[in-house]
Design a protein around this motif. Sequence first.
Motif, PDB file in Angstrom:
ATOM      1  N   GLU A  24       0.812  -1.207   0.000  1.00 51.94           N
ATOM      2  CA  GLU A  24       0.000   0.000   0.000  1.00 51.94           C
ATOM      3  C   GLU A  24       0.848   1.261   0.000  1.00 51.94           C
ATOM      4  N   GLU A  25       0.194   2.374  -0.218  1.00 58.08           N
ATOM      5  CA  GLU A  25       0.887   3.639  -0.430  1.00 58.08           C
ATOM      6  C   GLU A  25       1.759   4.030   0.748  1.00 58.08           C
ATOM      7  N   SER A  26       2.789   4.777   0.407  1.00 54.44           N
ATOM      8  CA  SER A  26       3.716   5.286   1.396  1.00 54.44           C
ATOM      9  C   SER A  26       4.392   6.502   0.777  1.00 54.44           C
ATOM     10  N   ASP A  27       5.171   7.198   1.566  1.00 50.53           N
ATOM     11  CA  ASP A  27       6.013   8.244   0.994  1.00 50.53           C
ATOM     12  C   ASP A  27       6.979   7.573   0.018  1.00 50.53           C
ATOM     13  N   MET A  28       7.190   8.209  -1.122  1.00 48.37           N
ATOM     14  CA  MET A  28       8.071   7.619  -2.139  1.00 48.37           C
ATOM     15  C   MET A  28       9.008   8.680  -2.677  1.00 48.37           C
ATOM     16  N   GLY A  29      10.149   8.220  -3.141  1.00 51.70           N
ATOM     17  CA  GLY A  29      11.130   9.176  -3.632  1.00 51.70           C
ATOM     18  C   GLY A  29      11.991   8.590  -4.722  1.00 51.70           C
ATOM     19  N   TRP A  30      12.626   9.481  -5.445  1.00 52.19           N
ATOM     20  CA  TRP A  30      13.604   9.121  -6.466  1.00 52.19           C
ATOM     21  C   TRP A  30      14.963   9.672  -6.054  1.00 52.19           C
ATOM     22  N   TYR A  31      15.947   8.806  -6.082  1.00 50.46           N
ATOM     23  CA  TYR A  31      17.324   9.167  -5.803  1.00 50.46           C
ATOM     24  C   TYR A  31      18.147   8.867  -7.051  1.00 50.46           C
ATOM     25  N   ARG A  32      19.352   9.394  -7.078  1.00 57.79           N
ATOM     26  CA  ARG A  32      20.265   9.049  -8.161  1.00 57.79           C
ATOM     27  C   ARG A  32      21.692   9.035  -7.655  1.00 57.79           C
ATOM     28  N   GLN A  33      22.496   8.272  -8.355  1.00 53.24           N
ATOM     29  CA  GLN A  33      23.905   8.208  -8.005  1.00 53.24           C
ATOM     30  C   GLN A  33      24.718   8.034  -9.275  1.00 53.24           C
ATOM     31  N   ALA A  34      25.606   8.978  -9.483  1.00 52.66           N
ATOM     32  CA  ALA A  34      26.534   8.920 -10.607  1.00 52.66           C
ATOM     33  C   ALA A  34      27.866   8.376 -10.100  1.00 52.66           C
ATOM     34  N   PRO A  35      28.669   7.796 -10.973  1.00 55.00           N
ATOM     35  CA  PRO A  35      29.970   7.251 -10.550  1.00 55.00           C
ATOM     36  C   PRO A  35      30.807   8.303  -9.849  1.00 55.00           C
ATOM     37  N   GLY A  36      31.314   7.938  -8.675  1.00 57.34           N
ATOM     38  CA  GLY A  36      32.160   8.850  -7.920  1.00 57.34           C
ATOM     39  C   GLY A  36      31.402   9.852  -7.071  1.00 57.34           C
ATOM     40  N   ASN A  37      30.088   9.877  -7.205  1.00 57.78           N
ATOM     41  CA  ASN A  37      29.268  10.819  -6.434  1.00 57.78           C
ATOM     42  C   ASN A  37      28.470  10.101  -5.349  1.00 57.78           C
ATOM     43  N   GLU A  38      28.044  10.859  -4.353  1.00 55.32           N
ATOM     44  CA  GLU A  38      27.179  10.292  -3.333  1.00 55.32           C
ATOM     45  C   GLU A  38      25.745  10.200  -3.843  1.00 55.32           C
ATOM     46  N   CYS A  39      24.992   9.389  -3.153  1.00 55.17           N
ATOM     47  CA  CYS A  39      23.572   9.244  -3.461  1.00 55.17           C
ATOM     48  C   CYS A  39      22.877  10.585  -3.230  1.00 55.17           C
ATOM     49  N   VAL A  61      17.001  20.120 -10.058  1.00 54.42           N
ATOM     50  CA  VAL A  61      15.999  19.612 -10.992  1.00 54.42           C
ATOM     51  C   VAL A  61      14.707  20.425 -10.975  1.00 54.42           C
ATOM     52  N   LYS A  62      14.627  21.413 -10.114  1.00 54.50           N
ATOM     53  CA  LYS A  62      13.406  22.228 -10.036  1.00 54.50           C
ATOM     54  C   LYS A  62      13.101  22.866 -11.391  1.00 54.50           C
ATOM     55  N   GLY A  63      11.846  22.785 -11.780  1.00 48.54           N
ATOM     56  CA  GLY A  63      11.421  23.352 -13.050  1.00 48.54           C
ATOM     57  C   GLY A  63      11.616  22.424 -14.232  1.00 48.54           C
ATOM     58  N   ARG A  64      12.336  21.332 -14.026  1.00 50.89           N
ATOM     59  CA  ARG A  64      12.584  20.380 -15.125  1.00 50.89           C
ATOM     60  C   ARG A  64      11.949  19.022 -14.862  1.00 50.89           C
ATOM     61  N   PHE A  65      11.940  18.595 -13.614  1.00 50.32           N
ATOM     62  CA  PHE A  65      11.402  17.287 -13.241  1.00 50.32           C
ATOM     63  C   PHE A  65      10.072  17.471 -12.503  1.00 50.32           C
ATOM     64  N   THR A  66       9.186  16.507 -12.704  1.00 47.07           N
ATOM     65  CA  THR A  66       7.908  16.511 -12.001  1.00 47.07           C
ATOM     66  C   THR A  66       7.618  15.117 -11.468  1.00 47.07           C
ATOM     67  N   ILE A  67       7.346  15.047 -10.179  1.00 46.26           N
ATOM     68  CA  ILE A  67       6.998  13.778  -9.561  1.00 46.26           C
ATOM     69  C   ILE A  67       5.485  13.711  -9.375  1.00 46.26           C
ATOM     70  N   SER A  68       4.941  12.535  -9.566  1.00 46.38           N
ATOM     71  CA  SER A  68       3.502  12.348  -9.374  1.00 46.38           C
ATOM     72  C   SER A  68       3.266  10.908  -8.946  1.00 46.38           C
ATOM     73  N   LEU A 123      16.566  17.441 -20.122  1.00 44.29           N
ATOM     74  CA  LEU A 123      17.641  16.679 -19.495  1.00 44.29           C
ATOM     75  C   LEU A 123      19.006  17.220 -19.883  1.00 44.29           C
ATOM     76  N   LYS A 124      19.927  17.133 -18.933  1.00 45.55           N
ATOM     77  CA  LYS A 124      21.299  17.610 -19.117  1.00 45.55           C
ATOM     78  C   LYS A 124      22.259  16.438 -18.921  1.00 45.55           C
ATOM     79  N   PRO A 125      23.447  16.544 -19.480  1.00 43.51           N
ATOM     80  CA  PRO A 125      24.432  15.463 -19.272  1.00 43.51           C
ATOM     81  C   PRO A 125      24.690  15.194 -17.789  1.00 43.51           C
ATOM     82  N   GLU A 126      24.614  16.216 -16.954  1.00 45.33           N
ATOM     83  CA  GLU A 126      24.856  16.014 -15.516  1.00 45.33           C
ATOM     84  C   GLU A 126      23.725  15.262 -14.827  1.00 45.33           C
ATOM     85  N   ASP A 127      22.634  14.999 -15.531  1.00 47.88           N
ATOM     86  CA  ASP A 127      21.569  14.164 -14.977  1.00 47.88           C
ATOM     87  C   ASP A 127      21.877  12.681 -15.139  1.00 47.88           C
ATOM     88  N   THR A 128      22.930  12.377 -15.851  1.00 45.16           N
ATOM     89  CA  THR A 128      23.316  10.983 -16.052  1.00 45.16           C
ATOM     90  C   THR A 128      23.632  10.313 -14.727  1.00 45.16           C
TER      91      THR A 128
END
Length: 124
Positions: free
Chosen positions: A27-42, A60-67, A82-87
Amino acid sequence: EVQLVESGGGSVQAGGSLRLSCTRSSEESDMGWYRQAPGNECELVSSIRSDGSTYYADSVKGRFTISRDNAKNTVYLQMNSLKPEDTAVYYCAAGPYIRLVRPRNCRLAASGDWGQGTQVTVSS
């Protein structure tokens, strides 16, 4: 055991769009999206609570939308301009107050339920 299944990653040129999906087995819960690029923290990219309130990282404000679609136990991340730094590898996570969970390594998070990750590659 709660399972999270992610989909929608891929390769795109800068300026393009992708939509990530994550379906939770319970069932529903708080949900989130994380990302991790090589050499970077989560990094927490965005989160959405069960009441619909949202959070976005400044990068990511103004570019990404969560629903979310509670009937389908699914959360989406629409990524535009999307930008290369979003990789990165993008991970879906769920749990109470998931926004407060900030692991250094997404694969070693001690709290919440996490998906396996999906690769997003943005070329210039």
